[in-house]
Design a protein around this motif. Structure first.
Motif, PDB file in Angstrom:
ATOM      1  N   ILE A  12       0.848  -1.202   0.000  1.00  0.00           N
ATOM      2  CA  ILE A  12       0.000   0.000   0.000  1.00  0.00           C
ATOM      3  C   ILE A  12       0.884   1.254   0.000  1.00  0.00           C
ATOM      4  CG2 ILE A  12      -1.679   1.321   1.384  1.00  0.00           C
ATOM      5  CD1 ILE A  12      -2.969  -1.117   0.057  1.00  0.00           C
ATOM      6  N   GLU A  31      10.263   2.912   6.199  1.00  0.00           N
ATOM      7  CA  GLU A  31       9.971   1.482   6.393  1.00  0.00           C
ATOM      8  C   GLU A  31      10.939   0.919   7.442  1.00  0.00           C
ATOM      9  OE1 GLU A  31       7.837  -1.063   5.425  1.00  0.00           O
ATOM     10  OE2 GLU A  31       9.153  -2.196   6.769  1.00  0.00           O
ATOM     11  N   SER A  40       2.977  -8.238   5.311  1.00  0.00           N
ATOM     12  CA  SER A  40       1.948  -9.143   4.788  1.00  0.00           C
ATOM     13  C   SER A  40       2.127  -9.460   3.308  1.00  0.00           C
ATOM     14  CB  SER A  40       0.557  -8.527   4.982  1.00  0.00           C
ATOM     15  OG  SER A  40       0.319  -8.315   6.331  1.00  0.00           O
ATOM     16  N   PHE A  41       2.528  -8.450   2.514  1.00  0.00           N
ATOM     17  CA  PHE A  41       2.418  -8.677   1.059  1.00  0.00           C
ATOM     18  C   PHE A  41       3.271  -9.833   0.537  1.00  0.00           C
ATOM     19  CE2 PHE A  41       6.032  -5.766   0.940  1.00  0.00           C
ATOM     20  CZ  PHE A  41       6.786  -6.270  -0.099  1.00  0.00           C
ATOM     21  N   LEU A  45      -0.981 -14.777  -0.981  1.00  0.00           N
ATOM     22  CA  LEU A  45      -1.147 -15.765  -2.052  1.00  0.00           C
ATOM     23  C   LEU A  45      -1.131 -15.107  -3.435  1.00  0.00           C
ATOM     24  CD1 LEU A  45      -1.586 -18.649  -0.884  1.00  0.00           C
ATOM     25  CD2 LEU A  45      -3.792 -18.611  -2.001  1.00  0.00           C
ATOM     26  N   GLY A  47      -3.397 -13.364  -4.953  1.00  0.00           N
ATOM     27  CA  GLY A  47      -4.628 -13.425  -5.738  1.00  0.00           C
ATOM     28  C   GLY A  47      -5.246 -12.059  -6.001  1.00  0.00           C
ATOM     29  N   ILE A 177       8.901   4.477  12.931  1.00  0.00           N
ATOM     30  CA  ILE A 177       8.156   5.606  13.486  1.00  0.00           C
ATOM     31  C   ILE A 177       7.439   5.151  14.756  1.00  0.00           C
ATOM     32  CG2 ILE A 177       6.329   7.299  13.026  1.00  0.00           C
ATOM     33  CD1 ILE A 177       8.790   7.701  11.246  1.00  0.00           C
ATOM     34  N   ASP A 293      -4.058  -7.936   7.761  1.00  0.00           N
ATOM     35  CA  ASP A 293      -4.340  -6.678   8.468  1.00  0.00           C
ATOM     36  C   ASP A 293      -5.858  -6.676   8.674  1.00  0.00           C
ATOM     37  OD1 ASP A 293      -4.229  -6.609   5.593  1.00  0.00           O
ATOM     38  OD2 ASP A 293      -4.533  -4.440   5.629  1.00  0.00           O
ATOM     39  N   GLY A 322      -5.475  -6.770   0.457  1.00  0.00           N
ATOM     40  CA  GLY A 322      -4.702  -5.528   0.306  1.00  0.00           C
ATOM     41  C   GLY A 322      -3.807  -5.519  -0.911  1.00  0.00           C
ATOM     42  N   LEU A 323      -3.356  -6.688  -1.320  1.00  0.00           N
ATOM     43  CA  LEU A 323      -2.492  -6.727  -2.498  1.00  0.00           C
ATOM     44  C   LEU A 323      -3.300  -6.313  -3.730  1.00  0.00           C
ATOM     45  CD1 LEU A 323       0.392  -7.726  -3.546  1.00  0.00           C
ATOM     46  CD2 LEU A 323      -0.894  -9.683  -4.346  1.00  0.00           C
ATOM     47  N   MET A 324      -4.455  -6.969  -3.922  1.00  0.00           N
ATOM     48  CA  MET A 324      -5.243  -6.683  -5.128  1.00  0.00           C
ATOM     49  C   MET A 324      -5.841  -5.277  -5.084  1.00  0.00           C
ATOM     50  SD  MET A 324      -8.618  -9.048  -4.534  1.00  0.00           S
ATOM     51  CE  MET A 324      -8.020 -10.373  -3.506  1.00  0.00           C
TER      52      MET A 324
HETATM   53  C1  LIG Z   1      -1.437 -15.801   4.038  1.00  0.00           C
HETATM   54  C2  LIG Z   1      -1.906 -14.542   3.372  1.00  0.00           C
HETATM   55  C3  LIG Z   1      -2.542 -14.610   2.136  1.00  0.00           C
HETATM   56  C4  LIG Z   1      -2.978 -13.440   1.521  1.00  0.00           C
HETATM   57  N1  LIG Z   1      -3.507 -13.533   0.266  1.00  0.00           N
HETATM   58  C5  LIG Z   1      -3.868 -12.402  -0.384  1.00  0.00           C
HETATM   59  C6  LIG Z   1      -4.323 -12.466  -1.724  1.00  0.00           C
HETATM   60  O1  LIG Z   1      -4.381 -13.525  -2.331  1.00  0.00           O
HETATM   61  N2  LIG Z   1      -4.680 -11.308  -2.323  1.00  0.00           N
HETATM   62  C7  LIG Z   1      -4.603 -10.096  -1.696  1.00  0.00           C
HETATM   63  O2  LIG Z   1      -4.974  -9.081  -2.291  1.00  0.00           O
HETATM   64  N3  LIG Z   1      -4.169 -10.008  -0.419  1.00  0.00           N
HETATM   65  C8  LIG Z   1      -3.785 -11.121   0.249  1.00  0.00           C
HETATM   66  N4  LIG Z   1      -3.320 -11.047   1.522  1.00  0.00           N
HETATM   67  C9  LIG Z   1      -3.425  -9.764   2.242  1.00  0.00           C
HETATM   68  C10 LIG Z   1      -2.356  -8.769   1.837  1.00  0.00           C
HETATM   69  O3  LIG Z   1      -1.095  -9.398   1.914  1.00  0.00           O
HETATM   70  C11 LIG Z   1      -2.410  -7.549   2.770  1.00  0.00           C
HETATM   71  O4  LIG Z   1      -3.728  -7.065   2.870  1.00  0.00           O
HETATM   72  C12 LIG Z   1      -1.525  -6.431   2.220  1.00  0.00           C
HETATM   73  O5  LIG Z   1      -0.205  -6.888   2.088  1.00  0.00           O
HETATM   74  C13 LIG Z   1      -1.543  -5.200   3.118  1.00  0.00           C
HETATM   75  O6  LIG Z   1      -0.610  -4.319   2.596  1.00  0.00           O
HETATM   76  P1  LIG Z   1       0.091  -3.218   3.495  1.00  0.00           P
HETATM   77  O7  LIG Z   1       1.054  -2.500   2.652  1.00  0.00           O
HETATM   78  O8  LIG Z   1      -0.982  -2.437   4.184  1.00  0.00           O
HETATM   79  O9  LIG Z   1       0.807  -4.062   4.650  1.00  0.00           O
HETATM   80  P2  LIG Z   1       2.229  -4.775   4.625  1.00  0.00           P
HETATM   81  O10 LIG Z   1       2.423  -5.497   3.378  1.00  0.00           O
HETATM   82  O11 LIG Z   1       2.329  -5.554   5.896  1.00  0.00           O
HETATM   83  O12 LIG Z   1       3.224  -3.547   4.736  1.00  0.00           O
HETATM   84  C14 LIG Z   1       3.211  -2.693   5.875  1.00  0.00           C
HETATM   85  C15 LIG Z   1       4.644  -2.238   6.129  1.00  0.00           C
HETATM   86  O13 LIG Z   1       4.642  -1.207   7.121  1.00  0.00           O
HETATM   87  C16 LIG Z   1       5.817  -1.334   7.896  1.00  0.00           C
HETATM   88  N5  LIG Z   1       5.585  -0.636   9.160  1.00  0.00           N
HETATM   89  C17 LIG Z   1       4.601  -0.900  10.063  1.00  0.00           C
HETATM   90  N6  LIG Z   1       4.662  -0.021  11.100  1.00  0.00           N
HETATM   91  C18 LIG Z   1       5.711   0.787  10.854  1.00  0.00           C
HETATM   92  C19 LIG Z   1       6.286   1.879  11.569  1.00  0.00           C
HETATM   93  N7  LIG Z   1       5.771   2.293  12.738  1.00  0.00           N
HETATM   94  N8  LIG Z   1       7.370   2.500  11.041  1.00  0.00           N
HETATM   95  C20 LIG Z   1       7.907   2.079   9.858  1.00  0.00           C
HETATM   96  N9  LIG Z   1       7.400   1.044   9.144  1.00  0.00           N
HETATM   97  C21 LIG Z   1       6.307   0.415   9.617  1.00  0.00           C
HETATM   98  C22 LIG Z   1       5.978  -2.844   8.045  1.00  0.00           C
HETATM   99  O14 LIG Z   1       7.315  -3.189   8.365  1.00  0.00           O
HETATM  100  C23 LIG Z   1       5.536  -3.351   6.669  1.00  0.00           C
HETATM  101  O15 LIG Z   1       6.623  -3.541   5.791  1.00  0.00           O
HETATM  102  C24 LIG Z   1      -2.833 -12.179   2.157  1.00  0.00           C
HETATM  103  C25 LIG Z   1      -2.177 -12.112   3.385  1.00  0.00           C
HETATM  104  C26 LIG Z   1      -1.699 -13.277   3.981  1.00  0.00           C
HETATM  105  C27 LIG Z   1      -0.971 -13.169   5.280  1.00  0.00           C
END
Ligand SMILES: Cc1cc2nc3c(=O)[nH]c(=O)nc-3n(C[C@H](O)[C@H](O)[C@H](O)COP(=O)(O)OP(=O)(O)OC[C@H]3O[C@@H](n4cnc5c(N)ncnc54)[C@H](O)[C@@H]3O)c2cc1C
Length: 367
Positions: A12, A31, A40-41, A45, A47, A177, A293, A322-324
């Motif tokens: 995101i 980061e 999480s990303f 999976l 998808g 942060i 999340d 969140g990925l899609m």
């Molecule tokens: C098993 C599994 C299967 C999934 N399958 C799918 C799927 O098929 N399709 C799909 O769309 N989604 C899927 N998801 C969900 C998807 O991975 C998440 O919804 C998505 O990655 C969220 O993105 P994000 O960037 O918000 O979080 P993240 O990818 O977790 O990134 C957040 C980042 O913020 C950083 N961070 C946090 N707090 C701080 C701070 N205070 N200071 C500095 N850095 C910080 C973390 O280190 C992290 O790198 C799946 C998740 C899992 C676990």
């Protein structure tokens, strides 16, 4: 003072940095773990689908395809001249028992209104299209077969977004942060995933551990769609010469990411073998766990401006999607930040007002 600071450089954060940089904003992404070991990303999976109940989620899924299909042009950089997300457009197949059928028929009206291009068949006809399936106990199924849903490599997609954002001027820095008030910027975007509550303690998002198993089977169907069996909650898809299968058993308050290995024998294998008799011969070859999340109020995205701050925006709570949704959310947040309102998909329904009023807007089809 900085122009924009994005906290969290996951999918995101990277997407938002890309879209904001494209609009000429000066973006710093902070980061805490640039290796993304627990983010999480990379543990997802991969998808992307448009088969949801709510129109906004359907439209975000449609935009995912449009965006991912064009990244060889839009995310091309000097260092990465041929960006790809390794898309496998095998489609999705969602299987519904009688307990979910009525809701699914309602969902199909929304699919139609959004021109989602999904197909619906009674369970009795499933075997004509998906020869490997045991339709027992199912009532209906929805699927796509025209390369409009599937999965991608999350790491490659993230890399492409991040590289392009950097070429457009964004800076990705290592930093942890501790408090949102420690940031001095015109605009702050919290993209901290399942750790959002550490920064914004009134946001109902928590890390929810999900386990994925890697399995091998003598019979391999490489064309199999990402299949979600709603009665059991188990979902699976091919991965190279093997398969990946997700457990429906999720857990809060798990500081470690050790997979729930017992789920395989107790839950996942029986459900797989029930739905695909050839899966009786499966062999477990590996697995991992990652955090959703999870929006504990209503399983739906939380996106928009935080009403208690002048300059804080956030996007989290995606609960398995969140990925899609990252392309649509990065674009939408950029519209909100730069023009004051959404210009393409109206994401106001994901705003913070419903969260503080505790008005649930539950999306039923969580896998
Ligand atoms: C098993 C599994 C299967 C999934 N399958 C799918 C799927 O098929 N399709 C799909 O769309 N989604 C899927 N998801 C969900 C998807 O991975 C998440 O919804 C998505 O990655 C969220 O993105 P994000 O960037 O918000 O979080 P993240 O990818 O977790 O990134 C957040 C980042 O913020 C950083 N961070 C946090 N707090 C701080 C701070 N205070 N200071 C500095 N850095 C910080 C973390 O280190 C992290 O790198 C799946 C998740 C899992 C676990």
């Amino acid at each position: 003072m900085d122009d924009v600071v994005v906290v969290g450089g996951g999918i995101i954060g990277a997407s938002t940095a890309y879209f904001l940089s494209k609009e000429g904003r000066k973006v710093r992404v902070i980061e805490r773990d640039p290796a993304y070991k627990k983010a999480s990303f990379p543990l997802s999976l991969g998808g992307f689908r448009r088969q949801f109940f709510q129109k906004e989620n359907i439209n975000l899924g449609k935009f995912a395809l449009e965006f991912i299909s064009n990244i060889s042009n839009t995310l091309k950089t000097k260092n990465n001249p041929n960006p790809t997300a390794s898309m496998v457009p095998n489609g999705y197949l969602l299987l519904f028992g009688p307990e979910h059928a009525e809701e699914q028929y309602e969902a199909l009206k929304n699919h139609k209104a959004c021109d989602a291009g999904t197909k619906n068949i009674p369970a009795s006809k499933l075997k004509e299209i998906f020869s490997w399936i045991n339709p027992e106990g199912l009532e209906t199924a929805t699927y796509t077969d025209n390369k409009i849903e599937g999965w991608i490599d999350p790491h490659m997609f993230h890399n492409a977004l991040k590289n392009k954002a950097i070429e457009l001027g964004a800076k990705f820095e290592k930093g942890d942060i501790k408090k949102i008030s420690d940031i001095k910027a015109k605009t702050i975007v919290s993209a901290a995933g399942c750790w959002t509550k550490e920064l914004l303690d009134d946001i109902p998002v928590a890390p929810q551990k999900h386990t994925v198993f890697r399995v091998k089977c003598p019979k391999h169907y490489s064309e199999m769609p990402l299949t979600g069996d709603l009665p059991s909650g188990v979902y699976w898809r091919p991965e190279g010469k093997e398969y990946l299968a997700g457990s429906p058993n999720s857990k809060f308050d798990c500081p470690d990411l050790e997979p729930e290995w017992d789920d395989f024998e107790n839950l996942v294998w029986p459900a797989l073998a029930n739905r695909v008799p050839e899966f009786e011969q499966l062999k477990l070859t590996g697995g991992w766990a990652g955090y959703y999340d999870c929006n504990t109020l209503d399983n739906n995205a939380i996106v928009g401006k935080h009403p208690k701050y002048e300059n804080v925006f956030l996007a989290t709570g995606f609960t398995g999607r969140g990925l899609m949704q990252s392309p649509g959310i990065g674009r939408g947040l950029t519209e909100l930040i730069t023009t004051g309102k959404y210009q393409t998909i109206d994401l106001s329904c994901f705003g913070l007002d419903r969260i503080f009023a505790k008005e649930k807007r539950t999306e039923p089809y969580v896998l």
